[in-house]
Scaffold this motif. Sequence first.
Motif, mmCIF file in Angstrom:
data_model
loop_
_atom_site.group_PDB
_atom_site.id
_atom_site.type_symbol
_atom_site.label_atom_id
_atom_site.label_comp_id
_atom_site.label_asym_id
_atom_site.label_seq_id
_atom_site.Cartn_x
_atom_site.Cartn_y
_atom_site.Cartn_z
ATOM 1 N N LEU A 123 0.828 -1.172 0.056
ATOM 2 C CA LEU A 123 0.015 0.018 0.039
ATOM 3 C C LEU A 123 0.823 1.176 -0.034
ATOM 4 O O LEU A 123 1.714 1.515 0.818
ATOM 5 N N ALA A 167 -4.555 3.022 -4.571
ATOM 6 C CA ALA A 167 -5.879 3.243 -3.280
ATOM 7 C C ALA A 167 -6.708 3.844 -3.928
ATOM 8 O O ALA A 167 -6.727 4.398 -5.003
ATOM 9 N N TYR A 188 -11.012 2.517 3.849
ATOM 10 C CA TYR A 188 -10.105 2.092 2.611
ATOM 11 C C TYR A 188 -9.676 0.506 3.185
ATOM 12 O O TYR A 188 -9.609 -0.167 2.166
#
Length: 290
Positions: free
Chosen positions: A51, A79, A98
């Motif tokens: 990430l 993302a 998220y």
Amino acid sequence: MNDAAVMHNHALAPSDLARLDARFPVRNVAVNGGAVVSARECGSGPAIVCLHGIGSGAASWLDTALLLEADARVIAWDAPGYGDSAPVAPAAPTAADYAQRLHALVDALGLESFVLVGHSLGALTAACAARPGSTLAGRIRRLVLISPASGYGAHSRAEAGERVRSQRLATLAQVGIAGMAAQSAARLLSEGASEQSKRWVRWNMARLNGPGYSQAVELLCGGDLLADLPPAMPARVACGALDVVTTPQVCAEVADRCGVPLELIANAGHASYVEQPQAVAALLRDVLAA
């Protein structure tokens, strides 16, 4: 400045783009709920999910991923709101929003076990996904936080968070994505970084989407990394020894909360996996061996 001008001013050599597309190709993954997540992937073996931070994207993991492709299946997402990834619904999303999208991605990819790596802002999502009680925690073998951003969601940091929100959104409005790439990229690397690393950081930053970046600013200002630590699984915490964004002193607090020593990456600033991919790949290889 239009998108064509942005790409011209922060262009990579055609050979670099060809290498990215051939060795670490992107695809859009349809996930539960009808959204799409853009992700890059290479290699085979145990999965590592990476990430990125607020000023970057999936492509930034290229060199680290290629060093690991003989050892692991390396997956890097864009993302929500980055690349072709659909944004999350709230204008001011939380790390849980998220993390829910991350859960949908690993479900769509069929990952039952993986190492989760969060760099900078990505650490907020990673720590939320790995916290005790998370529906995803049981599938995360190890958590790796690299130069983690702590966020400004804690009550004691609320005033600083308001300043950061105002400053970042004002900069976006005043100079746009292209201006941000020109002004801010150098701060993510050490003074000794190669020209290739500088170009790579600028190129990734120049590809940001304004609305997705604005949502990420809200995540940064509302997030509280320490509240989600320690994680439900073993963790490693690392930081570029020359990081001026999330300094070693700040990262040491995160490592202490995880109950582990802080690991310094020599000759690296904030974007250590771009500047010193061999060192970061060695760290992740060691995590896999554990």
